[in-house]
Enzyme design. Structure first.
Site, PDB file in Angstrom:
ATOM      1  N   GLU A   1      11.129  80.531  46.409  1.00  0.00           N
ATOM      2  CA  GLU A   1      12.271  81.480  46.709  1.00  0.00           C
ATOM      3  C   GLU A   1      13.731  80.894  45.731  1.00  0.00           C
ATOM      4  O   GLU A   1      13.792  79.559  45.865  1.00  0.00           O
ATOM      5  CB  GLU A   1      12.811  81.288  48.086  1.00  0.00           C
ATOM      6  CG  GLU A   1      11.635  82.227  48.781  1.00  0.00           C
ATOM      7  CD  GLU A   1      11.888  83.646  48.661  1.00  0.00           C
ATOM      8  OE1 GLU A   1      12.667  84.261  48.077  1.00  0.00           O
ATOM      9  OE2 GLU A   1      10.663  84.321  48.857  1.00  0.00           O
TER      10      GLU A   1
ATOM     11  N   ARG B   1       8.793  97.627  48.734  1.00  0.00           N
ATOM     12  CA  ARG B   1       8.628  97.436  47.154  1.00  0.00           C
ATOM     13  C   ARG B   1       7.226  97.960  46.740  1.00  0.00           C
ATOM     14  O   ARG B   1       6.222  97.605  47.392  1.00  0.00           O
ATOM     15  CB  ARG B   1       8.691  96.117  46.894  1.00  0.00           C
ATOM     16  CG  ARG B   1      10.144  95.563  47.468  1.00  0.00           C
ATOM     17  CD  ARG B   1      10.248  93.920  47.300  1.00  0.00           C
ATOM     18  NE  ARG B   1       9.236  93.174  48.319  1.00  0.00           N
ATOM     19  CZ  ARG B   1       9.396  91.871  48.418  1.00  0.00           C
ATOM     20  NH1 ARG B   1      10.149  91.070  47.722  1.00  0.00           N
ATOM     21  NH2 ARG B   1       8.382  91.440  49.097  1.00  0.00           N
TER      22      ARG B   1
ATOM     23  N   ARG C   1       7.431  94.185  43.269  1.00  0.00           N
ATOM     24  CA  ARG C   1       6.897  93.061  43.494  1.00  0.00           C
ATOM     25  C   ARG C   1       5.532  92.937  42.939  1.00  0.00           C
ATOM     26  O   ARG C   1       4.584  93.560  42.944  1.00  0.00           O
ATOM     27  CB  ARG C   1       6.644  92.930  44.875  1.00  0.00           C
ATOM     28  CG  ARG C   1       6.067  91.520  45.539  1.00  0.00           C
ATOM     29  CD  ARG C   1       7.096  90.377  45.417  1.00  0.00           C
ATOM     30  NE  ARG C   1       7.018  89.576  46.336  1.00  0.00           N
ATOM     31  CZ  ARG C   1       6.094  88.440  46.156  1.00  0.00           C
ATOM     32  NH1 ARG C   1       5.114  88.348  45.209  1.00  0.00           N
ATOM     33  NH2 ARG C   1       5.857  87.474  47.012  1.00  0.00           N
TER      34      ARG C   1
END
Length: 191
Positions: free
Chosen positions: A80, A124, A72
């Site tokens: 999104e 992540r 990330r």
């Protein structure tokens, strides 16, 4: 002759300098090397890793020593496009397309922020991504209006810079700042 008293003593100032040098050396190691023993992955900030997939505008997958990891991009958030729980957001497709254009077929350096956790709650890696030609992908996406500055938890080392770049992109109405209305641009909730 008393050998114990014959030893040379290190002056306190020199001992303090030695300790400071040791702290700098140890800090340098940790800042420039992300080691996550729970996953047996060592990310060398001087090495380049192949991008195996661009998931969306702020998430990629990279091959690190034969293991695919999810990264990330630290300090940014793009609208999104892939979360099944949320509708596609304004400027999301453009941000994803730009990230793909920037990263597909490239190798990247993955750099951690000092004094900051290296993983988010989803597992992540939270890292800065530098393309093989030196381009800071995180910075570019904010500067050009494909992403906004985003902080969850502790501050990160480039936070001030990213906030300044976001303000400049807003003022110039770059990317999402010119394409989306105020309702669509409401700040995302911290998670």
């Amino acid at each position: 002759m008393d050998r114990k008293n014959d030893r040379k003593r290190i002056p306190p100032a020199a001992a303090g300098g030695f300790c400071a040098a040791l702290i700098v050396l140890v800090s340098f190691f940790f800042i420039h090397r992300v080691q996550v023993s729970s996953r047996d992955v060592v990310i060398d900030p001087q090495a380049y890793y192949q991008v195996s997939k661009v998931v969306d505008g702020d998430t990629i997958r990279a091959d690190v020593s034969g293991k695919e990891i999810t990264v990330r991009l630290l300090g940014i958030n793009t609208p999104e496009t892939v979360d099944p729980r949320k509708p596609v957001e304004c400027y999301g497709p453009e941000a994803s397309k730009e990230a793909k254009w920037l990263l597909e077929g490239h190798s990247v350096k993955l750099i951690a922020s000092p004094n900051r956790e290296t993983h988010d709650k989803y597992g992540r890696y939270l890292l800065y991504v530098y393309r093989d030609d030196g381009l800071s992908v995180n910075e570019f996406l904010v500067k050009e209006g494909f992403a906004r500055e985003y902080t969850v938890g502790k501050a990160y080392s480039l936070q001030t810079s990213f906030r300044k770049l976001e303000t400049e992109a807003k003022t110039a109405k770059k990317g999402l700042w010119g394409a989306c209305d105020d309702v669509q641009l409401k700040k995302p909730r911290s998670s």
